[in-house]
Design an enzyme around this catalytic site. Structure first.
Site, PDB file in Angstrom:
ATOM      1  N   ASP A 101       0.829  -1.207   0.000  1.00 28.88           N
ATOM      2  CA  ASP A 101       0.000   0.000   0.000  1.00 28.88           C
ATOM      3  C   ASP A 101       0.865   1.260   0.000  1.00 28.88           C
ATOM      4  O   ASP A 101       1.476   1.608   1.008  1.00 28.88           O
ATOM      5  CB  ASP A 101      -0.900  -0.005   1.240  1.00 28.88           C
ATOM      6  N   ASP A 304      -2.464   6.159  -6.192  1.00 29.64           N
ATOM      7  CA  ASP A 304      -2.787   5.228  -5.111  1.00 29.64           C
ATOM      8  C   ASP A 304      -3.115   3.858  -5.689  1.00 29.64           C
ATOM      9  O   ASP A 304      -3.852   3.759  -6.664  1.00 29.64           O
ATOM     10  CB  ASP A 304      -3.969   5.751  -4.293  1.00 29.64           C
TER      11      ASP A 304
END
Length: 426
Positions: A101, A304
């Site tokens: 992440d 992202d």
């Protein structure tokens, strides 16, 4: 004013031919749930505490390429939107499929006897590792976690609380050996989950690749030089055909890069300056204030990989959607799964191009533009508007589906983000 840019990939329009008449309720519900999860994730990213920015001092990385780390979509394997890698934690190594992440800093894994963790998933047993150590209160690492908890005072185990998407958890800070493929980090600091509320936490843990002090990037900056890249396979794949590359050696030499921006209010996130969007060959008329980077108002664009579908600020999305519909020139079907531009007949899909400062443009192929129902009966534009008000309203989030089969380079040491077309779906 015309924008001069170099397009990385020139994709022709493709035809989408759905299979009409197939049931859609389950697929629509699944996509709607993912859309809601994306919303919760964005809210948690922008409201969680963040530490200081990673140092910009030039590190001393190895002079050879590090072994690439295989990554796979977590959707098919763990039913999560994140991409995952095999990690070995402890001595001897205990294997976990951890989420990668780039918009989070801390790492965490479910530990034995965790309340609320997925009972059917593997967990880490600290007592089975000869190299595991707890991190005490009063240590520098304890001061860097959000909401540290030290009820027993200095010297006791450092606890902390964190929100992730729609979940919250309590963890104890620890250190142990971490291996990603053959890349071994000694005494990696991570959270050992003790209590979890909600079902948004990746079931086997997560490693944060953000820019904050406890991220993988910061903890390994002397080894990997604050540089990494990834290539994300198609989300429908279940193969570990993507790769995470660590360090500056072995990254693409011919890659277009745009400056990496710094938001002091959200220092962990990877902001870039998106200056325009094309649908087909025409630049969409978007108010520049809706694209401009402004840390005070929260406007700007981030990259992202944990959010699945791109979210654009409402005026940006409306302009893109209208331009897309205008190019397709086919009546839209009723909205499905949170998407408002859907078709149940054959359509010619125009390209969508994101344009960035530095004469960089990323043109999306059809597979990065449209999402198809599981039966093939409907195809929808795989983007949506962000919230209409609040701190998230001005943010553009370029998400994982739009990054599939691209090498995305994060070079924090030199303040740049790069894009290069690379097929990694198998």
């Amino acid at each position: 004013m015309a924008v001069s840019s170099s397009t990385l990939q020139l994709a022709r329009s493709h035809s989408v031919t759905p299979n009409a008449g197939a049931p859609l309720s389950a697929w629509a519900a699944s996509v709607a749930a993912q859309s809601a999860a994306d919303t919760a994730r964005i809210v948690s990213m922008l409201t969680s505490g963040a530490g200081p920015l990673t140092t910009r001092a030039k590190p001393k990385p190895k002079n050879r390429a590090n072994p690439p780390v295989p990554i796979a979509p977590g959707r098919q394997i763990l039913s999560i939107p994140n991409y995952i890698a095999r990690a070995g934690l402890g001595t001897p190594a205990q294997t976990l499929l951890v989420a990668i992440d780039p918009s989070n800093d801390a790492a965490w894994v479910p530990c034995s006897a965790c309340a609320g963790c997925a009972a059917s998933s593997p967990s880490f047993s600290p007592t089975q590792s000869s190299t595991y150590r707890t991190v005490p209160c009063g240590s520098p690492q304890c001061a860097q976690v959000p909401s540290p908890s030290c009820p027993a005072g200095v010297g006791s185990s450092c606890g902390f609380n964190l929100t992730y998407a729609a979940s919250t958890f309590q963890a104890v800070l620890g250190q142990d050996s971490l291996a990603l493929e053959n890349n071994v980090v000694v005494s990696y600091t991570f959270g050992c989950l003790r209590v979890v509320s909600g079902n948004s936490v990746p079931p086997q843990g997560l490693i944060g690749f953000g820019r904050g002090p406890l991220s993988f990037l910061s903890q390994t900056k002397d080894t990997y030089g604050s540089v990494f890249s990834y290539c994300l396979p198609n989300y429908r794949s279940s193969n570990f055909s993507g790769t995470l590359k660590l360090g500056p050696i072995g990254q693409p030499k011919r890659i277009k890069t745009t400056p990496l921006l710094y938001n002091p209010h959200r220092p962990s996130l990877y902001y870039v300056n998106m200056i325009g969007i094309r649908v087909g060959s025409k630049v969409v008329q978007v108010p520049q204030s809706a694209l401009a980077f402004n840390p005070v108002t929260g406007s700007g664009t981030i990259i992202d990989a944990g959010t699945m579908f791109t979210r654009l600020a409402a005026p940006v999305y409306a302009a893109v959607r209208d331009a897309f519909r205008g190019r397709v020139r086919t009546p839209v079907a009723p909205p499905l799964g949170g998407f408002d531009t859907c078709y149940n007949v054959t359509v010619s899909v125009p390209t969508v191009t994101f344009m960035f400062a530095g004469a960089v443009a990323v043109t999306l192929p059809e597979e990065n533009v449209m999402i198809h129902s599981s039966s093939g009966g409907v195809a929808c534009l795989a983007m949506a508007a962000g919230p209409s008000d609040g701190v998230n309203a001005a943010l553009n989030v370029l998400a994982s589906m739009q990054q599939q089969n691209q090498r995305v380079l994060f070079d924090v040491a030199n303040g740049r983000v790069g894009f290069s077309r690379e097929l990694c779906t198998a």
